[in-house]
Design a protein around this motif. Structure first.
Motif, PDB file in Angstrom:
ATOM      1  N   SER A   1     -88.245  22.526  31.790  1.00  0.00           N
ATOM      2  CA  SER A   1     -86.865  23.254  32.346  1.00  0.00           C
ATOM      3  C   SER A   1     -86.589  22.120  30.719  1.00  0.00           C
ATOM      4  O   SER A   1     -85.355  22.480  30.371  1.00  0.00           O
ATOM      5  N   ARG A   2     -87.308  20.231  30.619  1.00  0.00           N
ATOM      6  CA  ARG A   2     -86.058  20.079  29.737  1.00  0.00           C
ATOM      7  C   ARG A   2     -86.757  19.913  28.808  1.00  0.00           C
ATOM      8  O   ARG A   2     -86.216  20.060  27.745  1.00  0.00           O
ATOM      9  N   ARG A   3     -87.757  20.480  28.063  1.00  0.00           N
ATOM     10  CA  ARG A   3     -88.344  21.282  27.343  1.00  0.00           C
ATOM     11  C   ARG A   3     -87.415  21.988  26.506  1.00  0.00           C
ATOM     12  O   ARG A   3     -87.637  22.231  25.499  1.00  0.00           O
ATOM     13  N   ALA A   4     -87.733  23.309  27.270  1.00  0.00           N
ATOM     14  CA  ALA A   4     -86.778  24.476  26.982  1.00  0.00           C
ATOM     15  C   ALA A   4     -85.183  23.988  26.805  1.00  0.00           C
ATOM     16  O   ALA A   4     -84.430  24.208  25.659  1.00  0.00           O
ATOM     17  N   GLN A   5     -84.162  22.998  27.211  1.00  0.00           N
ATOM     18  CA  GLN A   5     -83.244  22.509  26.913  1.00  0.00           C
ATOM     19  C   GLN A   5     -83.156  21.763  25.640  1.00  0.00           C
ATOM     20  O   GLN A   5     -82.605  21.727  25.054  1.00  0.00           O
ATOM     21  N   ILE A   6     -84.492  20.581  25.693  1.00  0.00           N
ATOM     22  CA  ILE A   6     -84.677  20.540  24.523  1.00  0.00           C
ATOM     23  C   ILE A   6     -84.102  20.776  23.082  1.00  0.00           C
ATOM     24  O   ILE A   6     -83.826  20.820  22.254  1.00  0.00           O
TER      25      ILE A   6
ATOM     26  N   ASN B   1     -78.708  12.987  16.202  1.00  0.00           N
ATOM     27  CA  ASN B   1     -78.789  13.846  17.402  1.00  0.00           C
ATOM     28  C   ASN B   1     -80.621  14.458  17.409  1.00  0.00           C
ATOM     29  O   ASN B   1     -81.314  14.506  18.112  1.00  0.00           O
ATOM     30  N   LEU B   2     -80.625  15.398  15.737  1.00  0.00           N
ATOM     31  CA  LEU B   2     -82.223  15.469  16.240  1.00  0.00           C
ATOM     32  C   LEU B   2     -83.135  14.643  15.692  1.00  0.00           C
ATOM     33  O   LEU B   2     -84.021  14.770  16.799  1.00  0.00           O
ATOM     34  N   GLN B   3     -83.463  13.610  15.546  1.00  0.00           N
ATOM     35  CA  GLN B   3     -84.249  12.951  15.749  1.00  0.00           C
ATOM     36  C   GLN B   3     -84.830  12.597  16.924  1.00  0.00           C
ATOM     37  O   GLN B   3     -85.888  11.625  17.943  1.00  0.00           O
ATOM     38  N   LEU B   4     -83.380  12.023  17.997  1.00  0.00           N
ATOM     39  CA  LEU B   4     -83.490  11.565  18.918  1.00  0.00           C
ATOM     40  C   LEU B   4     -84.345  12.634  19.630  1.00  0.00           C
ATOM     41  O   LEU B   4     -85.016  12.747  21.127  1.00  0.00           O
ATOM     42  N   LEU B   5     -83.513  13.780  19.552  1.00  0.00           N
ATOM     43  CA  LEU B   5     -84.255  15.306  20.597  1.00  0.00           C
ATOM     44  C   LEU B   5     -86.285  15.013  20.629  1.00  0.00           C
ATOM     45  O   LEU B   5     -86.613  15.704  21.613  1.00  0.00           O
ATOM     46  N   LYS B   6     -86.045  15.144  19.197  1.00  0.00           N
ATOM     47  CA  LYS B   6     -87.616  14.917  18.966  1.00  0.00           C
ATOM     48  C   LYS B   6     -88.062  13.970  19.452  1.00  0.00           C
ATOM     49  O   LYS B   6     -89.619  14.169  19.521  1.00  0.00           O
ATOM     50  N   GLU B   7     -87.861  12.850  19.440  1.00  0.00           N
ATOM     51  CA  GLU B   7     -88.901  11.734  19.392  1.00  0.00           C
ATOM     52  C   GLU B   7     -89.087  11.724  21.124  1.00  0.00           C
ATOM     53  O   GLU B   7     -89.772  11.481  22.116  1.00  0.00           O
ATOM     54  N   GLU B   8     -87.374  12.283  22.053  1.00  0.00           N
ATOM     55  CA  GLU B   8     -87.798  12.638  23.380  1.00  0.00           C
ATOM     56  C   GLU B   8     -89.158  13.861  23.573  1.00  0.00           C
ATOM     57  O   GLU B   8     -89.581  13.624  24.698  1.00  0.00           O
TER      58      GLU B   8
ATOM     59  N   SER C   1     -93.838  15.639  25.564  1.00  0.00           N
ATOM     60  CA  SER C   1     -95.359  16.276  25.167  1.00  0.00           C
ATOM     61  C   SER C   1     -96.761  15.473  25.203  1.00  0.00           C
ATOM     62  O   SER C   1     -97.754  15.579  25.751  1.00  0.00           O
ATOM     63  N   GLY C   2     -96.619  14.137  25.467  1.00  0.00           N
ATOM     64  CA  GLY C   2     -97.527  13.581  25.055  1.00  0.00           C
ATOM     65  C   GLY C   2     -97.850  12.358  26.510  1.00  0.00           C
ATOM     66  O   GLY C   2     -97.855  11.832  26.570  1.00  0.00           O
ATOM     67  N   GLY C   3     -96.180  12.434  27.268  1.00  0.00           N
ATOM     68  CA  GLY C   3     -96.527  11.610  28.864  1.00  0.00           C
ATOM     69  C   GLY C   3     -96.710  10.666  28.665  1.00  0.00           C
ATOM     70  O   GLY C   3     -96.168   9.434  29.167  1.00  0.00           O
ATOM     71  N   VAL C   4     -95.658  10.191  27.419  1.00  0.00           N
ATOM     72  CA  VAL C   4     -95.235   8.407  27.184  1.00  0.00           C
ATOM     73  C   VAL C   4     -93.790   8.211  27.513  1.00  0.00           C
ATOM     74  O   VAL C   4     -92.759   9.288  27.021  1.00  0.00           O
ATOM     75  N   ASP C   5     -93.686   8.056  27.956  1.00  0.00           N
ATOM     76  CA  ASP C   5     -92.356   6.636  28.062  1.00  0.00           C
ATOM     77  C   ASP C   5     -92.103   5.923  27.569  1.00  0.00           C
ATOM     78  O   ASP C   5     -92.383   4.738  27.631  1.00  0.00           O
ATOM     79  N   PRO C   6     -90.857   5.830  26.565  1.00  0.00           N
ATOM     80  CA  PRO C   6     -91.350   4.432  25.514  1.00  0.00           C
ATOM     81  C   PRO C   6     -90.652   3.002  26.027  1.00  0.00           C
ATOM     82  O   PRO C   6     -90.756   2.229  25.272  1.00  0.00           O
TER      83      PRO C   6
ATOM     84  N   PRO D   1     -95.275  16.887  11.783  1.00  0.00           N
ATOM     85  CA  PRO D   1     -96.553  15.925  12.743  1.00  0.00           C
ATOM     86  C   PRO D   1     -96.632  15.205  13.926  1.00  0.00           C
ATOM     87  O   PRO D   1     -95.389  14.902  14.442  1.00  0.00           O
ATOM     88  N   SER D   2     -97.979  14.978  15.015  1.00  0.00           N
ATOM     89  CA  SER D   2     -97.461  14.226  15.992  1.00  0.00           C
ATOM     90  C   SER D   2     -97.451  12.528  15.471  1.00  0.00           C
ATOM     91  O   SER D   2     -97.978  12.288  14.576  1.00  0.00           O
ATOM     92  N   ARG D   3     -96.838  11.705  16.475  1.00  0.00           N
ATOM     93  CA  ARG D   3     -96.253  11.080  16.140  1.00  0.00           C
ATOM     94  C   ARG D   3     -97.742   9.855  16.742  1.00  0.00           C
ATOM     95  O   ARG D   3     -97.861   8.754  17.551  1.00  0.00           O
ATOM     96  N   ASN D   4     -99.530  10.071  16.077  1.00  0.00           N
ATOM     97  CA  ASN D   4    -100.055   9.477  16.410  1.00  0.00           C
ATOM     98  C   ASN D   4    -100.873   9.450  14.580  1.00  0.00           C
ATOM     99  O   ASN D   4    -100.364   9.703  13.576  1.00  0.00           O
ATOM    100  N   GLU D   5    -101.953   8.996  14.638  1.00  0.00           N
ATOM    101  CA  GLU D   5    -102.876   8.772  14.049  1.00  0.00           C
ATOM    102  C   GLU D   5    -103.298   9.955  13.313  1.00  0.00           C
ATOM    103  O   GLU D   5    -103.681  10.644  12.132  1.00  0.00           O
ATOM    104  N   SER D   6    -103.507  10.817  14.207  1.00  0.00           N
ATOM    105  CA  SER D   6    -103.758  12.263  13.721  1.00  0.00           C
ATOM    106  C   SER D   6    -102.507  12.995  12.529  1.00  0.00           C
ATOM    107  O   SER D   6    -102.731  14.616  11.852  1.00  0.00           O
ATOM    108  N   GLY D   7    -100.913  12.840  13.282  1.00  0.00           N
ATOM    109  CA  GLY D   7    -100.330  13.056  12.332  1.00  0.00           C
ATOM    110  C   GLY D   7     -99.757  11.848  11.156  1.00  0.00           C
ATOM    111  O   GLY D   7    -100.327  12.896  10.199  1.00  0.00           O
ATOM    112  N   LEU D   8    -100.779  10.880  10.927  1.00  0.00           N
ATOM    113  CA  LEU D   8    -100.310  10.248   9.348  1.00  0.00           C
ATOM    114  C   LEU D   8    -102.127  10.534   8.314  1.00  0.00           C
ATOM    115  O   LEU D   8    -101.533  11.051   7.845  1.00  0.00           O
ATOM    116  N   GLU D   9    -103.253  11.169   9.435  1.00  0.00           N
ATOM    117  CA  GLU D   9    -103.891  12.111   8.358  1.00  0.00           C
ATOM    118  C   GLU D   9    -104.021  13.308   7.896  1.00  0.00           C
ATOM    119  O   GLU D   9    -103.885  14.124   6.932  1.00  0.00           O
TER     120      GLU D   9
END
Length: 638
Positions: free
Chosen positions: A35-40, A80-87, A92-97, A158-166
């Motif tokens: 539900s939160r993903r859909a809202q974002i 706002n877009l940057q914050l929403l995409k970070e959230e 998606s990654g299950g990480v709490d910053p 890109p994903s926020r990890n080494e795969s995104g860098l590649e």
């Protein structure tokens, strides 16, 4: 657990309510996340619509006040877009910053948002260029064009990890291949590359492929900052990974600043890139300090270790209060050390201008004197931390969980507790002024270049042939197929090099000479098999296997680069088996400039900016001298 069998079968299902409860809880949590993903996603769509409207108004109006207001709105929407995409990435990654495996609280780092871009259609210009210049059917390269477009589309998010860098690096390397194969200083692809400023959200566009390359390189650096900010720096390994990420971010911005000019967006200007480079190096220096800092439960009791932490904190300028705290810990809680092991006063503290005589050991020998000096350093630490909290209260809080305030409050409480422990009711002596601490680091971070080779794969358009020959910078004519038979002395030619194989010499009067082959030709087909990428031994083997029946060869001959055809020139490059490319000058007529050719771009790589720009048709230049491919370098940057 063994369940007792019951006639009614109740034992078999005794634990089912508990399992069902766990499943229900899992389903509820998954439903909440979904539900939160859909809202974002809905909020992102709304922000994108607002950005599109603001962008249209920004480009349509000529009123400076309106443009300033719209630019401010674009900056707000971009944030706002940057914050929403970070959230969304965190969900998606299950990480709490704000939480890691450790309970320690660390100062939040400053990550950069990625530049955003619009979709791009490579199909039309690439197909036309392949048909016009390379003399091949552009439609046969539909698969390669789709692969390039799919890579660019994936690179946008890109994903926020080494795969995104590649992923970003792989696309950047393909841009280098495109630059080397399809572009010349006088020709562009005719595409507009749209990118949004990372800091303000203001749109910018250019026809120069260098703008696309520079924007992708900026995103490589920005993604390194996000990876560094997500590390758990409460442990030594996490601090090391974060430091390396910020070093590579600084290296990417440095590389961009040194090889980029005339940037159309503020975030890629020389001043902005220099500031970002310094910011990343400062954060890397902070990671050095955090890597040396042990957990609070394992605070070192060694004087030397505390003094080292104090000087390391002073090296990161905004940690001066922590520097005074660690000096106080060395004075009051540090284990005794021999006088020869301790550094001198001048090595730890900054000396006032009026003082010229040496002060001896850094730590006083008397316990009371050490207590008084420790209180003085704690007083300076407390004053600095209280001032930091006061200044923080004046700033607008952008996030719900403000880690910076939590860190400062935690360190202030620790300093107050230590000061209360040292304070005495009968202590009426005025505390001495604590001297400033000499900054010193045992590990000076340096900018490190990003690993641009880690995502380097094969050229998507490698079927066109090796870049040393088959690029837009060269002109050639296709000869053949010609039938070559073996004479008494063989075929009468000498081969050299690989990919493609070069005809190094042709014996006069031989079978090769009679077939029209010349020195400097490149063999591109043997008996109907494309051999542009064959090695020398493979071509020789195929020719030897031909026997008395001979072999069918197709070669290309490089031509003088008197005029490179533009995309607006519809004349074919290859005019049949023995056709020659004829320019308008050979026909005694002039042609207006191509509609595809762009004016001098606002932004260039520095090596291109040094080349002279001439108007009209380029002057004839000397013929291209063939050389073995092994002696040629890849023309792409860097």
């Amino acid at each position: 657990m063994i369940l007792e069998e019951r006639p009614d079968g109740a034992g078999a299902g005794e634990e089912s309510p508990r399992l069902q409860g766990c499943d229900s809880l899992t389903q509820i949590q998954c439903g909440q996340l979904q539900s939160r993903r859909a809202q974002i996603h809905q909020q992102i769509d709304k922000e994108l619509q607002m950005r599109t409207g603001a962008e249209n108004l920004y480009r349509a109006t000529s009123n400076n006040r309106v443009r300033e207001t719209v630019a401010l709105e674009l900056s707000y929407v971009n944030s706002n877009l940057q914050l929403l995409k970070e959230e969304l990435e965190e969900l998606s990654g299950g990480v709490d910053p704000g939480r890691h495996g450790s309970e320690a609280v660390t100062v939040p780092m400053i990550p950069l948002g990625l530049k955003e871009t619009k979709e791009l259609d490579w199909s039309t210009p690439l197909k036309e260029l392949i048909s016009v210049h390379f003399g091949e059917d552009g439609a046969s390269y539909e698969a390669e064009i789709r692969e390039l477009e799919a890579l660019r589309q994936a690179m946008r998010t890109p994903s926020r990890n080494e795969s995104g860098l590649e992923l970003l690096t792989a696309y950047y390397n393909q841009l280098c291949f495109l630059d080397a194969r399809f572009l010349t200083p006088a020709r562009s692809l005719g595409l507009f590359f749209h990118w949004y400023d990372s800091l303000t959200g203001v749109p910018a566009q250019q026809r120069a492929l260098a703008f696309e390359k520079g924007s992708v390189l900026f995103n490589i650096g920005a993604l390194h900052t996000q990876i560094g900010a997500r590390q758990d720096r409460s442990c030594t390994e996490g601090a090391r990974r974060a430091m390396e990420a910020f070093q590579r971010a600084a290296g990417a911005f440095s590389l961009l600043r040194e090889n980029f000019s005339h940037a159309p967006s503020p975030d890629m200007s020389a001043a902005s890139l220099c500031a970002l480079e310094q910011l990343m190096m400062a954060q890397a220096q902070e990671c050095v300090f955090e890597g040396l800092s042990p957990p609070a439960s394992m605070a070192p009791q060694d004087c030397l270790a505390q003094l080292r932490l104090a000087q390391e904190a002073a090296q990161a300028e905004y940690f001066r209060s922590l520097a005074h705290y660690h000096v106080a810990m060395a004075l009051c809680d540090g284990s005794p050390a021999t006088e020869g092991e301790l550094p001198t006063h001048e090595q730890v503290f900054l000396q006032p201008p009026t003082s010229s005589k040496p002060r001896g050991p850094v730590l006083p020998q008397e316990l009371e004197e050490r207590r008084q000096l420790g209180k003085a350093h704690l007083k300076r630490a407390i004053l600095g931390q209280e001032e930091a909290l006061r200044l923080h209260a004046l700033c607008r809080v952008l996030r719900e969980v403000d880690l910076l305030r939590a860190v400062i409050s935690q360190t202030l409480q620790r300093s107050l507790a230590k000061y209360a422990e040292l304070d005495r009711e009968d202590d009426f002596c005025e505390a001495a002024e604590a001297p400033d601490i000499q900054p010193k680091t045992h590990q000076k971070p340096e900018a490190r270049m990003p690993r641009l080779s880690q995502g380097k794969g094969p050229d998507i358009f490698h079927r066109l042939g090796p870049l040393s020959v088959f690029s837009a910078k060269n002109r050639w004519r296709l000869v053949g197929p010609v039938h070559l038979t073996r004479g008494e002395g063989g075929f009468g030619l000498t081969l050299r090099g690989d990919s493609p194989v070069l005809i190094a010499a042709v014996i006069p009067g031989s079978q090769a000479a009679a077939a029209g082959l010349k020195e400097g030709d490149y063999i591109v087909s043997v008996n109907g098999q494309p051999c542009r990428w064959w090695r020398h031994a493979e071509v020789v083997t195929e020719l030897k296997a031909a026997g008395e029946a001979g072999a069918s060869l197709q070669v290309v001959s490089l031509l003088p680069s008197s005029r490179l055809p533009s995309l607006g020139d519809r004349r074919p490059v290859l005019l049949g088996p023995r056709g020659l490319l004829r320019s308008q000058r050979e026909h005694g007529c002039k042609t207006p400039a191509s509609t595809w050719a762009s004016p001098r771009p606002l932004l260039n790589w520095s090596r291109k900016a040094q080349q002279g720009k001439t108007g009209g048709c380029p002057q004839p230049c000397a013929p291209v001298k063939p050389a073995p491919p092994s002696s040629l370098k890849h023309p792409g940057w860097p």
